[in-house]
Design an enzyme around this catalytic site. Structure first.
Site, mmCIF file in Angstrom:
data_model
loop_
_atom_site.group_PDB
_atom_site.id
_atom_site.type_symbol
_atom_site.label_atom_id
_atom_site.label_comp_id
_atom_site.label_asym_id
_atom_site.label_seq_id
_atom_site.Cartn_x
_atom_site.Cartn_y
_atom_site.Cartn_z
ATOM 1 N N HIS A 72 0.729 -1.162 0.147
ATOM 2 C CA HIS A 72 -0.082 -0.133 -0.055
ATOM 3 C C HIS A 72 1.088 1.362 -0.047
ATOM 4 O O HIS A 72 1.821 1.295 0.698
ATOM 5 C CB HIS A 72 -0.722 0.097 1.283
ATOM 6 C CG HIS A 72 -1.994 -0.980 1.008
ATOM 7 N ND1 HIS A 72 -3.129 -0.900 1.783
ATOM 8 C CD2 HIS A 72 -2.312 -2.076 0.246
ATOM 9 C CE1 HIS A 72 -4.244 -1.771 1.472
ATOM 10 N NE2 HIS A 72 -3.589 -2.299 0.460
ATOM 11 N N TYR A 201 -9.687 5.091 7.710
ATOM 12 C CA TYR A 201 -9.922 5.753 9.032
ATOM 13 C C TYR A 201 -10.472 6.839 8.922
ATOM 14 O O TYR A 201 -10.528 7.973 8.219
ATOM 15 C CB TYR A 201 -8.467 6.117 9.568
ATOM 16 C CG TYR A 201 -7.244 5.144 9.632
ATOM 17 C CD1 TYR A 201 -6.760 4.716 8.569
ATOM 18 C CD2 TYR A 201 -7.145 4.400 10.939
ATOM 19 C CE1 TYR A 201 -5.519 3.631 8.686
ATOM 20 C CE2 TYR A 201 -6.250 3.647 10.893
ATOM 21 C CZ TYR A 201 -5.363 3.161 10.120
ATOM 22 O OH TYR A 201 -4.345 2.090 10.263
ATOM 23 N N PRO A 293 -4.744 0.183 18.590
ATOM 24 C CA PRO A 293 -4.496 -0.444 17.225
ATOM 25 C C PRO A 293 -4.399 0.851 16.106
ATOM 26 O O PRO A 293 -4.143 0.583 15.027
ATOM 27 C CB PRO A 293 -5.357 -1.405 17.153
ATOM 28 C CG PRO A 293 -6.452 -1.029 18.174
ATOM 29 C CD PRO A 293 -5.808 -0.568 19.207
ATOM 30 N N LYS A 297 0.739 -0.229 14.804
ATOM 31 C CA LYS A 297 2.298 -0.365 15.416
ATOM 32 C C LYS A 297 2.534 -1.779 16.181
ATOM 33 O O LYS A 297 3.712 -1.680 16.478
ATOM 34 C CB LYS A 297 2.557 1.152 16.137
ATOM 35 C CG LYS A 297 2.783 2.159 15.154
ATOM 36 C CD LYS A 297 3.950 2.015 14.464
ATOM 37 C CE LYS A 297 3.944 3.192 13.291
ATOM 38 N NZ LYS A 297 3.814 2.237 11.784
ATOM 39 N N TYR A 385 3.597 6.455 10.004
ATOM 40 C CA TYR A 385 2.608 5.068 9.616
ATOM 41 C C TYR A 385 3.797 4.067 8.874
ATOM 42 O O TYR A 385 3.673 3.128 9.171
ATOM 43 C CB TYR A 385 1.755 5.780 8.796
ATOM 44 C CG TYR A 385 0.550 4.592 8.763
ATOM 45 C CD1 TYR A 385 -0.351 4.681 9.491
ATOM 46 C CD2 TYR A 385 0.723 3.682 7.784
ATOM 47 C CE1 TYR A 385 -1.417 3.759 9.492
ATOM 48 C CE2 TYR A 385 -0.459 2.658 7.615
ATOM 49 C CZ TYR A 385 -1.614 2.721 8.233
ATOM 50 O OH TYR A 385 -2.383 1.750 8.391
HETATM 51 C C1 PHB Z 1 -6.181 -4.643 10.670
HETATM 52 O O1 PHB Z 1 -6.284 -4.973 9.503
HETATM 53 O O2 PHB Z 1 -6.509 -5.251 11.537
HETATM 54 C C2 PHB Z 1 -5.895 -3.152 11.091
HETATM 55 C C3 PHB Z 1 -5.192 -2.346 10.076
HETATM 56 C C4 PHB Z 1 -4.759 -1.133 10.684
HETATM 57 C C5 PHB Z 1 -4.981 -0.712 12.036
HETATM 58 C C6 PHB Z 1 -5.329 -1.719 12.865
HETATM 59 C C7 PHB Z 1 -5.801 -2.786 12.403
HETATM 60 O O3 PHB Z 1 -4.747 0.483 12.229
#
Ligand code: PHB
Ligand code: APR
Length: 390
Positions: A72, A201, A293, A297, A385
């Site tokens: 990505h 997000y 989450p 990280k 990130y």
């Molecule tokens: C996930 O794919 O489970 C996932 C991805 C990004 C995040 C948290 C969880 O920030």
């Protein structure tokens, strides 16, 4: 039994450390309290920084990751009904992340370990690190009712947040830093195509949501929920309705729903224990720290700890130098705290807190607008990130 390094815990941290040590000819045994299938049944996050991908390659476990992982170049941030793309690749001089489930990482590392013929003891009860403040450390455990002991030079505590390693350290020697957030994440896994090719997000008055994925045909979605919420209360339809309400109109329109393969609620926590070394015992990964989450990280911090710890152990054996082990705690913690800051910041900016008043809501929106409009702010989010350098 005797080995050079006993690793407690067979999560990503323990397995990665075991493979790095193996490639350098350092003997190691993993002692794990669960069984293999239980570990492979756990659904965890799945965004890998380039450093973690490089480590998988270094231990010869990266082939499937490169075949099946999704590279990505950006993420999307949504608020007030609009999506904004963060071009992380452009903002970081070409860096990317790879979407590949932690379950798959664990699987590939287990295969590599089996191929290497290194020992893992599963289903070990009452695992206890001992004597690490002196020169004769050992780890005892009970298996099938029989007590065993493994003598070693060093013990690596890679046994997660609830593990025994950190708990074995005298309380007075530990400083713990913690923030518990007043909400959880309800996650759903489904065999449906992701709503969008990149992660979204979303900040919304009803609460945060995240659209993630495991592959082009498997999606992982989350909605912020109450901390005391009960997953049994959430039918799949309720979940999809709530997610749709929080998405921007275009995403809500294209969302493909389906039966859940898994649904669970996770609390959000920031936690750091200092230091990471107690004589011949070293903590790494979730045993030492937890991040919410929101910054993706958790797994990546386990990988960077293991990088520093493995280097220290290599120097101890190959160069007969303790310098790397002496520096381990400070080196790892410097990177940990930056990821703690980033994860806390992402969480604070994107979630609805019980005490979010009008002022706080406006500040959140101003911050989000700043992040997507300012090149400097976009670059700051992006470099964190994709992962700060080791
Ligand atoms: C996930 O794919 O489970 C996932 C991805 C990004 C995040 C948290 C969880 O920030
Ligand atoms: N004895 C032996 N093994 C133990 C004990 C114990 N007392 N307690 C826990 N374990 C095992 C667990 O069963 C688990 O397999 O230690 C392992 C720890 O693995 P993880 O929890 O996955 O932690 P870590 O390897 O540090 O990986 C960090 O996992 O939780 C996610 O978000 C986190 O992605 C990050 C990653």
């Amino acid at each position: 039994m005797r080995t050079q390094v006993v690793i407690i815990g067979s999560g990503p941290a323990g397995l990665l450390l075991g493979q790095l040590l193996h490639t350098w000819g350092i003997d190691n045994v993993i002692v794990e309290r669960k069984d293999r299938d239980y570990i492979l049944g756990r659904i965890r996050a799945g965004v890998l920084e380039q450093g973690a991908v490089a480590q998988m390659d270094e231990v010869g476990a990266g082939a499937r990751l490169h075949r099946e992982g999704l590279v990505h170049h950006g993420i999307e941030i949504a608020f007030e009904g609009k999506r904004h793309r963060i071009d992380m690749h452009g903002a970081t001089g070409g860096k990317t992340v790879t979407v590949y489930g932690q379950t798959e990482v664990t699987h590939d590392l287990m295969e590599a370990r089996a191929a290497a013929g290194r020992v893992t003891i599963y289903d070990a009860d009452q695992v206890t690190p001992q004597g690490f403040d002196g020169d004769a450390p050992r780890v005892s455990y009970v298996k099938d009712g029989v007590t065993h002991e493994i003598a070693c030079d060093y013990i690596a505590g890679c046994d997660g947040f609830h593990g025994v390693s950190r708990q074995s350290v005298p309380a007075a020697a530990l400083h713990e830093f913690e923030r518990v957030y007043p909400f959880g994440w309800l996650g759903l896994l489904s065999d449906t195509p992701p709503v969008s090719p990149e992660l979204i997000y979303t900040r919304h008055e009803r609460g945060f949501s995240l659209c993630s994925m495991r592959s082009k045909t498997r999606s992982r979605y989350y909605v912020q929920c109450r901390l005391d919420d009960d997953v049994a209360r959430w039918s799949d339809d309720m979940f999809w309705d709530e997610l749709r309400r929080r998405l921007d109109p275009a995403a809500a329109e294209t969302l493909v729903t389906g039966a859940s393969l898994e649904k669970s609620i996770a609390p959000l926590r920031s936690f750091v224990a200092e230091p990471l070394r107690f004589g011949r015992l070293f903590l790494a990964g979730d045993a030492a720290h937890i991040v919410p989450p929101t910054g993706a990280k958790g797994l990546n911090l386990a990988a960077s700890d293991v990088h520093y710890l493995a280097q220290g152990l290599r120097e101890a054996y190959a160069d007969k130098s303790q310098a790397g082990l002496d520096a381990y705690s400070a080196r790892a913690l410097a990177r940990v705290w930056k990821a703690e800051r980033f994860s806390w910041w992402m969480t604070t900016m994107l979630h609805n807190f019980p005490d979010t008043d009008d002022f706080t809501a406006r500040i959140q929106l101003a911050e989000l607008n700043y992040v997507v409009e300012s090149q400097a702010a976009t670059a700051s989010l992006s470099e964190n990130y994709v992962g700060l350098p080791y």
